[in-house]
Design a protein around this motif. Sequence first.
Motif, PDB file in Angstrom:
ATOM      1  N   HIS A  99      25.732 -26.809  33.844  1.00  0.00           N
ATOM      2  CA  HIS A  99      25.515 -25.384  33.637  1.00  0.00           C
ATOM      3  C   HIS A  99      26.692 -24.687  32.957  1.00  0.00           C
ATOM      4  O   HIS A  99      26.620 -23.496  32.664  1.00  0.00           O
ATOM      5  CB  HIS A  99      25.235 -24.683  34.978  1.00  0.00           C
ATOM      6  N   MET A 100      27.790 -25.423  32.743  1.00  0.00           N
ATOM      7  CA  MET A 100      28.995 -24.875  32.119  1.00  0.00           C
ATOM      8  C   MET A 100      29.547 -23.679  32.882  1.00  0.00           C
ATOM      9  O   MET A 100      30.015 -22.698  32.289  1.00  0.00           O
ATOM     10  CB  MET A 100      28.748 -24.539  30.645  1.00  0.00           C
ATOM     11  N   VAL A 101      29.462 -23.743  34.204  1.00  0.00           N
ATOM     12  CA  VAL A 101      30.104 -22.741  35.054  1.00  0.00           C
ATOM     13  C   VAL A 101      31.184 -23.452  35.871  1.00  0.00           C
ATOM     14  O   VAL A 101      31.149 -24.671  36.031  1.00  0.00           O
ATOM     15  CB  VAL A 101      29.092 -22.020  35.967  1.00  0.00           C
ATOM     16  N   PRO A 102      32.158 -22.700  36.387  1.00  0.00           N
ATOM     17  CA  PRO A 102      33.310 -23.342  37.014  1.00  0.00           C
ATOM     18  C   PRO A 102      33.002 -24.006  38.349  1.00  0.00           C
ATOM     19  O   PRO A 102      32.077 -23.623  39.068  1.00  0.00           O
ATOM     20  CB  PRO A 102      34.290 -22.171  37.234  1.00  0.00           C
ATOM     21  N   PHE A 103      33.787 -25.026  38.653  1.00  0.00           N
ATOM     22  CA  PHE A 103      33.972 -25.480  40.026  1.00  0.00           C
ATOM     23  C   PHE A 103      35.461 -25.688  40.209  1.00  0.00           C
ATOM     24  O   PHE A 103      36.177 -26.020  39.264  1.00  0.00           O
ATOM     25  CB  PHE A 103      33.144 -26.732  40.364  1.00  0.00           C
ATOM     26  N   PHE A 104      35.930 -25.417  41.417  1.00  0.00           N
ATOM     27  CA  PHE A 104      37.378 -25.415  41.619  1.00  0.00           C
ATOM     28  C   PHE A 104      37.703 -25.833  43.040  1.00  0.00           C
ATOM     29  O   PHE A 104      36.878 -25.706  43.954  1.00  0.00           O
ATOM     30  CB  PHE A 104      37.970 -24.033  41.325  1.00  0.00           C
ATOM     31  N   GLY A 105      38.894 -26.338  43.222  1.00  0.00           N
ATOM     32  CA  GLY A 105      39.287 -26.776  44.557  1.00  0.00           C
ATOM     33  C   GLY A 105      40.632 -27.450  44.542  1.00  0.00           C
ATOM     34  O   GLY A 105      41.531 -27.054  43.791  1.00  0.00           O
ATOM     35  N   MET A 170      26.560 -19.133  42.614  1.00  0.00           N
ATOM     36  CA  MET A 170      26.134 -17.993  41.806  1.00  0.00           C
ATOM     37  C   MET A 170      24.664 -18.051  41.415  1.00  0.00           C
ATOM     38  O   MET A 170      24.094 -17.042  41.012  1.00  0.00           O
ATOM     39  CB  MET A 170      26.978 -17.910  40.536  1.00  0.00           C
ATOM     40  N   ARG A 171      24.047 -19.232  41.494  1.00  0.00           N
ATOM     41  CA  ARG A 171      22.659 -19.392  41.054  1.00  0.00           C
ATOM     42  C   ARG A 171      21.955 -20.348  42.017  1.00  0.00           C
ATOM     43  O   ARG A 171      22.554 -20.840  42.954  1.00  0.00           O
ATOM     44  CB  ARG A 171      22.605 -19.949  39.612  1.00  0.00           C
ATOM     45  N   GLY A 172      20.685 -20.581  41.761  1.00  0.00           N
ATOM     46  CA  GLY A 172      19.952 -21.535  42.587  1.00  0.00           C
ATOM     47  C   GLY A 172      19.929 -21.137  44.054  1.00  0.00           C
ATOM     48  O   GLY A 172      19.516 -20.045  44.411  1.00  0.00           O
ATOM     49  N   VAL A 173      20.450 -22.021  44.907  1.00  0.00           N
ATOM     50  CA  VAL A 173      20.413 -21.768  46.348  1.00  0.00           C
ATOM     51  C   VAL A 173      21.419 -20.700  46.771  1.00  0.00           C
ATOM     52  O   VAL A 173      21.344 -20.187  47.874  1.00  0.00           O
ATOM     53  CB  VAL A 173      20.674 -23.056  47.150  1.00  0.00           C
ATOM     54  N   ARG A 174      22.385 -20.397  45.909  1.00  0.00           N
ATOM     55  CA  ARG A 174      23.426 -19.385  46.189  1.00  0.00           C
ATOM     56  C   ARG A 174      24.096 -19.636  47.535  1.00  0.00           C
ATOM     57  O   ARG A 174      24.217 -18.750  48.383  1.00  0.00           O
ATOM     58  CB  ARG A 174      22.828 -17.981  46.116  1.00  0.00           C
ATOM     59  N   ALA A 175      24.547 -20.868  47.698  1.00  0.00           N
ATOM     60  CA  ALA A 175      25.206 -21.289  48.938  1.00  0.00           C
ATOM     61  C   ALA A 175      26.697 -20.987  48.848  1.00  0.00           C
ATOM     62  O   ALA A 175      27.518 -21.853  48.534  1.00  0.00           O
ATOM     63  CB  ALA A 175      24.976 -22.776  49.181  1.00  0.00           C
ATOM     64  N   HIS A 176      27.041 -19.749  49.115  1.00  0.00           N
ATOM     65  CA  HIS A 176      28.425 -19.299  48.990  1.00  0.00           C
ATOM     66  C   HIS A 176      29.326 -20.043  49.977  1.00  0.00           C
ATOM     67  O   HIS A 176      29.020 -20.147  51.160  1.00  0.00           O
ATOM     68  CB  HIS A 176      28.525 -17.787  49.234  1.00  0.00           C
ATOM     69  N   GLY A 177      30.437 -20.550  49.464  1.00  0.00           N
ATOM     70  CA  GLY A 177      31.413 -21.198  50.320  1.00  0.00           C
ATOM     71  C   GLY A 177      31.157 -22.663  50.603  1.00  0.00           C
ATOM     72  O   GLY A 177      31.970 -23.318  51.259  1.00  0.00           O
ATOM     73  N   ALA A 178      30.040 -23.204  50.121  1.00  0.00           N
ATOM     74  CA  ALA A 178      29.754 -24.625  50.348  1.00  0.00           C
ATOM     75  C   ALA A 178      30.791 -25.484  49.636  1.00  0.00           C
ATOM     76  O   ALA A 178      31.122 -25.246  48.477  1.00  0.00           O
ATOM     77  CB  ALA A 178      28.354 -24.967  49.859  1.00  0.00           C
ATOM     78  N   GLN A 179      31.300 -26.498  50.327  1.00  0.00           N
ATOM     79  CA  GLN A 179      32.323 -27.386  49.783  1.00  0.00           C
ATOM     80  C   GLN A 179      31.738 -28.773  49.530  1.00  0.00           C
ATOM     81  O   GLN A 179      30.992 -29.300  50.355  1.00  0.00           O
ATOM     82  CB  GLN A 179      33.495 -27.507  50.755  1.00  0.00           C
TER      83      GLN A 179
END
Length: 207
Positions: A99-105, A170-179
């Motif tokens: 999706h060309m959106v960020p992932f970070f950690g 940000m999209r789809g299931v919008r599972a905020h904070g999922a690691q």
Amino acid sequence: MDARAKQQESAPIVADYPRPSREEAEAAVRTLIAWAGDNPNREGLLDTPSRVTKAYGEFFGGYQQAASEVLDTTFKEVGGYDDIVLVKDIPFASHCEHHMVPFFGKAHIAYLPSDGVVGLSKLARLVDVYARRLQVQENMTQQVIDAINEELEPHGAAVMLEAEHMCMSMRGVRAHGAQTTTLRFTGKFAEERDLQDRFFALIARRG
């Protein structure tokens, strides 16, 4: 290491597709702005295509770097040290290739030296090389440990990545904070449970 992995270490990485000019890239950004529903000619967006292409040069600078160059210098005078070398909590930011959106950690890297050690900052730079490409976390984990094994030839290595993916937040299931956690062991780390336990204990230790 197979041919595909070897290609991942070359610099720059060139696909079988001609790289567009900067002007063509900026035109593509203007098209996306219009497709999103805004006017690319309004004042606030006039310079956006130029800014986006410049930012992409930073986000994806890893295509112009090689792991072999990052890990090309080792230090032999370490007093015979042959136990775990661990660098943990290495921050990284990458972009999902779907999706060309960020992932970070954070990344945690450990290895058992066989013939000297590499500068500690080089491990953070190694993570950055692969993070600054379009990625999936699983593949990035494998690329980092493959590079360590190929260039340092340690007795064993361990790599763990922990990240939050904006394509889930940000999209789809919008599972905020999922690691999402990905992990690879090679050599003695794969063979000896005690080393795995020590790896996890060292990562968990704070202060």
